[in-house]
Design a protein around this motif. Sequence first.
Motif, short mmCIF file in Angstrom:
data_model
loop_
_atom_site.label_atom_id
_atom_site.label_comp_id
_atom_site.label_asym_id
_atom_site.label_seq_id
_atom_site.Cartn_x
_atom_site.Cartn_y
_atom_site.Cartn_z
N LYS A 213 0.84 -1.19 0.00
CA LYS A 213 0.00 0.00 0.00
C LYS A 213 0.88 1.24 0.00
O LYS A 213 1.82 1.36 0.80
N VAL A 214 0.59 2.18 -0.91
CA VAL A 214 1.34 3.44 -0.97
C VAL A 214 0.82 4.36 0.12
O VAL A 214 -0.37 4.67 0.18
N THR A 215 1.70 4.80 1.00
CA THR A 215 1.30 5.67 2.13
C THR A 215 1.77 7.10 1.98
O THR A 215 1.25 8.01 2.61
N LYS A 216 2.78 7.34 1.12
CA LYS A 216 3.30 8.69 0.98
C LYS A 216 4.05 8.81 -0.34
O LYS A 216 4.64 7.84 -0.82
N SER A 217 4.03 10.00 -0.93
CA SER A 217 4.79 10.23 -2.16
C SER A 217 5.46 11.59 -2.08
O SER A 217 5.06 12.45 -1.29
N ASP A 218 6.47 11.80 -2.91
CA ASP A 218 7.21 13.05 -2.89
C ASP A 218 7.55 13.45 -4.32
O ASP A 218 7.97 12.60 -5.12
N GLY A 219 7.36 14.73 -4.66
CA GLY A 219 7.73 15.21 -5.98
C GLY A 219 6.57 15.23 -6.94
O GLY A 219 5.46 14.89 -6.63
#
Length: 219
Positions: A213-219
């Motif tokens: 599960k993707v919990t955080k992204s950046d950019g």
Amino acid sequence: DAFVRYQHDWASVSSDNMQSHIALRECIDELKDRLEGERPGLITAFFGTQHLTYGSTLAKEISKQLNPRGLIGCSSEAGVVTTAGETESLSSLVLTAIPLPPETSVTPFLTPTEDKVPQILDEVKQYTNPSFILLSEAGWNLERFRTELQAQFPNARIVGATTYGERDDTGYLQFAGIAGDKSMKNCVAGIALDAPMGVIQSHGCEPKGELMKVTKSDG
């Protein structure tokens, strides 16, 4: 089990010639060489919309020159899968010969898409293990057709696919299906087999590795 014995004995040929009669001749000649005199059980024919108006001749010539026990196919604006890979060329023509066990009965049929209930030949109702392959244009509700067909044949296995048709200058849909030695515009092309059938390959994505599960992204 009968189908497992035949799963490797198939042949596929293709042509990108824009002239329909030449593309068909190239495919038929090459397929004859590949089959080495054997009568094909089932032939599938998929063709770009460059050959759409040639659908009737395709059905008749393939049936006449290769004499398959069954023939099914359709046009596609979105491209077809050839022996070299997937192509979006509107002039592509692909013929694939698939052997069938000799005891398998085969019944092709064409049904106009405006029909609410599939018009199936009486001989199919006598099948012990009916299986169906269906092809139609993506804008039509093939699922409704499948549901109604399943109601008539509760134990049947049904597989199928949709493809995109082409619209002319007035917005009228142009889609051609072929079954046996006949062709029809804007239809469901189908073939019934009196044998159990399983799906051994699907097109698309499948899970790979552990579910995350993707919990955080950046950019």
